[in-house]
Write a protein that holds these residues in place. Structure first.
Motif, mmCIF file in Angstrom:
data_model
loop_
_atom_site.group_PDB
_atom_site.id
_atom_site.type_symbol
_atom_site.label_atom_id
_atom_site.label_comp_id
_atom_site.label_asym_id
_atom_site.label_seq_id
_atom_site.Cartn_x
_atom_site.Cartn_y
_atom_site.Cartn_z
ATOM 1 N N SER A 274 0.837 -1.202 0.000
ATOM 2 C CA SER A 274 0.000 0.000 0.000
ATOM 3 C C SER A 274 0.870 1.250 0.000
ATOM 4 O O SER A 274 0.602 2.199 -0.752
ATOM 5 N N ARG A 275 1.917 1.262 0.817
ATOM 6 C CA ARG A 275 2.832 2.405 0.828
ATOM 7 C C ARG A 275 3.522 2.570 -0.525
ATOM 8 O O ARG A 275 3.645 3.683 -1.039
ATOM 9 N N GLU A 276 3.975 1.465 -1.102
ATOM 10 C CA GLU A 276 4.630 1.533 -2.409
ATOM 11 C C GLU A 276 3.667 2.067 -3.472
ATOM 12 O O GLU A 276 4.060 2.878 -4.318
ATOM 13 N N PHE A 277 2.419 1.620 -3.411
ATOM 14 C CA PHE A 277 1.427 2.091 -4.370
ATOM 15 C C PHE A 277 1.207 3.591 -4.222
ATOM 16 O O PHE A 277 1.145 4.327 -5.217
ATOM 17 N N GLN A 278 1.101 4.057 -2.989
ATOM 18 C CA GLN A 278 0.899 5.487 -2.749
ATOM 19 C C GLN A 278 2.094 6.300 -3.245
ATOM 20 O O GLN A 278 1.923 7.378 -3.823
ATOM 21 N N GLU A 279 3.305 5.783 -3.023
ATOM 22 C CA GLU A 279 4.502 6.478 -3.502
ATOM 23 C C GLU A 279 4.523 6.540 -5.025
ATOM 24 O O GLU A 279 4.813 7.590 -5.618
ATOM 25 N N LYS A 280 4.215 5.420 -5.676
ATOM 26 C CA LYS A 280 4.191 5.387 -7.146
ATOM 27 C C LYS A 280 3.100 6.307 -7.682
ATOM 28 O O LYS A 280 3.288 6.976 -8.694
ATOM 29 N N ASN A 281 1.964 6.329 -7.010
ATOM 30 C CA ASN A 281 0.863 7.194 -7.422
ATOM 31 C C ASN A 281 1.276 8.662 -7.329
ATOM 32 O O ASN A 281 0.992 9.462 -8.226
ATOM 33 N N ALA A 282 1.975 9.025 -6.239
ATOM 34 C CA ALA A 282 2.444 10.402 -6.077
ATOM 35 C C ALA A 282 3.457 10.749 -7.169
ATOM 36 O O ALA A 282 3.419 11.851 -7.735
ATOM 37 N N GLN A 283 4.343 9.814 -7.490
ATOM 38 C CA GLN A 283 5.319 10.039 -8.560
ATOM 39 C C GLN A 283 4.620 10.227 -9.897
ATOM 40 O O GLN A 283 4.989 11.108 -10.686
#
Length: 76
Positions: free
Chosen positions: A34-43
């Motif tokens: 979930s954290r990785e997804f949020q980071e990728k989404n922000a990028q």
């Protein structure tokens, strides 16, 4: 029969411990993903914003080039 009952109980305890550990591990993995997804989404959102800005700058430059061509054509 008593040894069999003890063995079954030990097996149930071991299985339950393993199941609890697997649930804990799956929760940790889910949180990490979930954290990785949020980071990728922000990028991705940042890249999209930069792309929009670059397109706007390109459009402004294209308009400026067209104006310069028109002025050169009139001057010639």
């Amino acid at each position: 029969m008593d040894n069999l009952d003890t063995g079954v109980i030990s097996l149930l305890i071991a299985s339950t411990t393993l199941l609890i550990a697997l649930f804990g591990y799956s929760r940790i993995q889910r949180n990490r993903l979930s954290r990785e997804f949020q980071e990728k989404n922000a990028q991705t959102q940042q890249l999209a914003a930069e792309t929009r800005q670059m397109r706007a700058e390109l459009a402004a430059l294209t308009s400026e080039i067209s104006e310069l061509r028109r002025l050169l054509t009139e001057a010639a």
